[in-house]
Design a protein around this motif. Sequence first.
Motif, mmCIF file in Angstrom:
data_model
loop_
_atom_site.group_PDB
_atom_site.id
_atom_site.type_symbol
_atom_site.label_atom_id
_atom_site.label_comp_id
_atom_site.label_asym_id
_atom_site.label_seq_id
_atom_site.Cartn_x
_atom_site.Cartn_y
_atom_site.Cartn_z
ATOM 1 N N VAL A 35 6.140 3.731 -5.823
ATOM 2 C CA VAL A 35 6.762 2.491 -6.293
ATOM 3 C C VAL A 35 7.277 2.676 -7.718
ATOM 4 O O VAL A 35 8.410 2.300 -8.048
ATOM 5 N N ARG A 36 6.459 3.259 -8.568
ATOM 6 C CA ARG A 36 6.840 3.467 -9.969
ATOM 7 C C ARG A 36 8.100 4.327 -10.082
ATOM 8 O O ARG A 36 8.976 4.055 -10.921
ATOM 9 N N SER A 79 3.416 -1.498 -11.697
ATOM 10 C CA SER A 79 2.777 -0.237 -11.306
ATOM 11 C C SER A 79 1.590 0.074 -12.214
ATOM 12 O O SER A 79 0.518 0.487 -11.743
ATOM 13 N N LEU A 119 -1.257 -2.266 -11.266
ATOM 14 C CA LEU A 119 -1.893 -1.853 -10.018
ATOM 15 C C LEU A 119 -2.836 -0.677 -10.257
ATOM 16 O O LEU A 119 -3.961 -0.649 -9.743
ATOM 17 N N TYR A 146 6.677 -0.301 -1.315
ATOM 18 C CA TYR A 146 7.110 1.056 -0.967
ATOM 19 C C TYR A 146 7.969 1.066 0.302
ATOM 20 O O TYR A 146 9.085 1.601 0.301
ATOM 21 N N THR A 162 -4.214 -5.639 -3.391
ATOM 22 C CA THR A 162 -3.253 -4.885 -4.194
ATOM 23 C C THR A 162 -2.707 -3.657 -3.460
ATOM 24 O O THR A 162 -1.551 -3.270 -3.665
ATOM 25 N N TYR A 163 -3.510 -3.060 -2.593
ATOM 26 C CA TYR A 163 -3.038 -1.921 -1.798
ATOM 27 C C TYR A 163 -1.937 -2.378 -0.840
ATOM 28 O O TYR A 163 -0.874 -1.749 -0.726
ATOM 29 N N ALA A 202 1.306 -3.038 -2.724
ATOM 30 C CA ALA A 202 1.969 -1.793 -3.117
ATOM 31 C C ALA A 202 2.674 -1.154 -1.921
ATOM 32 O O ALA A 202 3.813 -0.670 -2.037
ATOM 33 N N VAL A 225 1.392 3.791 -5.293
ATOM 34 C CA VAL A 225 1.797 3.210 -6.577
ATOM 35 C C VAL A 225 2.749 4.153 -7.311
ATOM 36 O O VAL A 225 3.739 3.708 -7.909
#
Length: 213
Positions: free
Chosen positions: A81-82, A13, A16, A40, A32-33, A36, A78
């Motif tokens: 996700v984190r 995270s 990213l 998710y 990268t988008y 991510a 992000v």
Amino acid sequence: MTDYSRVERLALSDLLDQLGPDQPTLCEGWDTYDLAVHLYVREADPMAGPGIMIAALADTTERRMKRAKERYSFTEVVDKVRNGPPAVSIYALPKIGHQLNTTEYFVHHEDVRRAQPAYVVRTLPADQQEGLWKAVRLASKTMTRKSPSGLVLRRPDGTTAVAKRPTELGSVTVTGEPGELVLFCFGRQQVADVELDGEAEAVDQLRNASFGV
């Protein structure tokens, strides 16, 4: 005991956020988008999850990913996700989440790291390597089922595991640290820091074989 799936989640995270939404990854066709968003919806959208594993449902997953990108900015995705899966997700169950994410976040962290110029192979803690060795021993037979040759995984200390029995091409021994063997078996043969020992034809075919789910 350290939860390395969470360690990798947080490190990925942060990376990213550092790189932004339009940087390359090792996942073909994904920046990268996209990566991510994949992480998710995998944990947060029960309608998207099955298509990650089942090809016939992949279109549904793609639509759900597109919807998530339209709804959330890169930074928002992000952050989600984190912060981890929602409480109602199966991934929120500590033991199950750890088992399902041990390789997921390690591999995708490396998908981003090794797509950048001048990446450096990390030295992982010994207990993380042990966890990855356990994971790759369990997953390798499925992940490398399309291997054109037999396949033996070998750690630098000589410990081995048979991923696939010999074929008419014989067998190839792949030697490396457990994390590198994970990358190899999950279809990242070109960037895995490993040594291959076998007949030249078998080695060449193995480097380009289609591995993964």
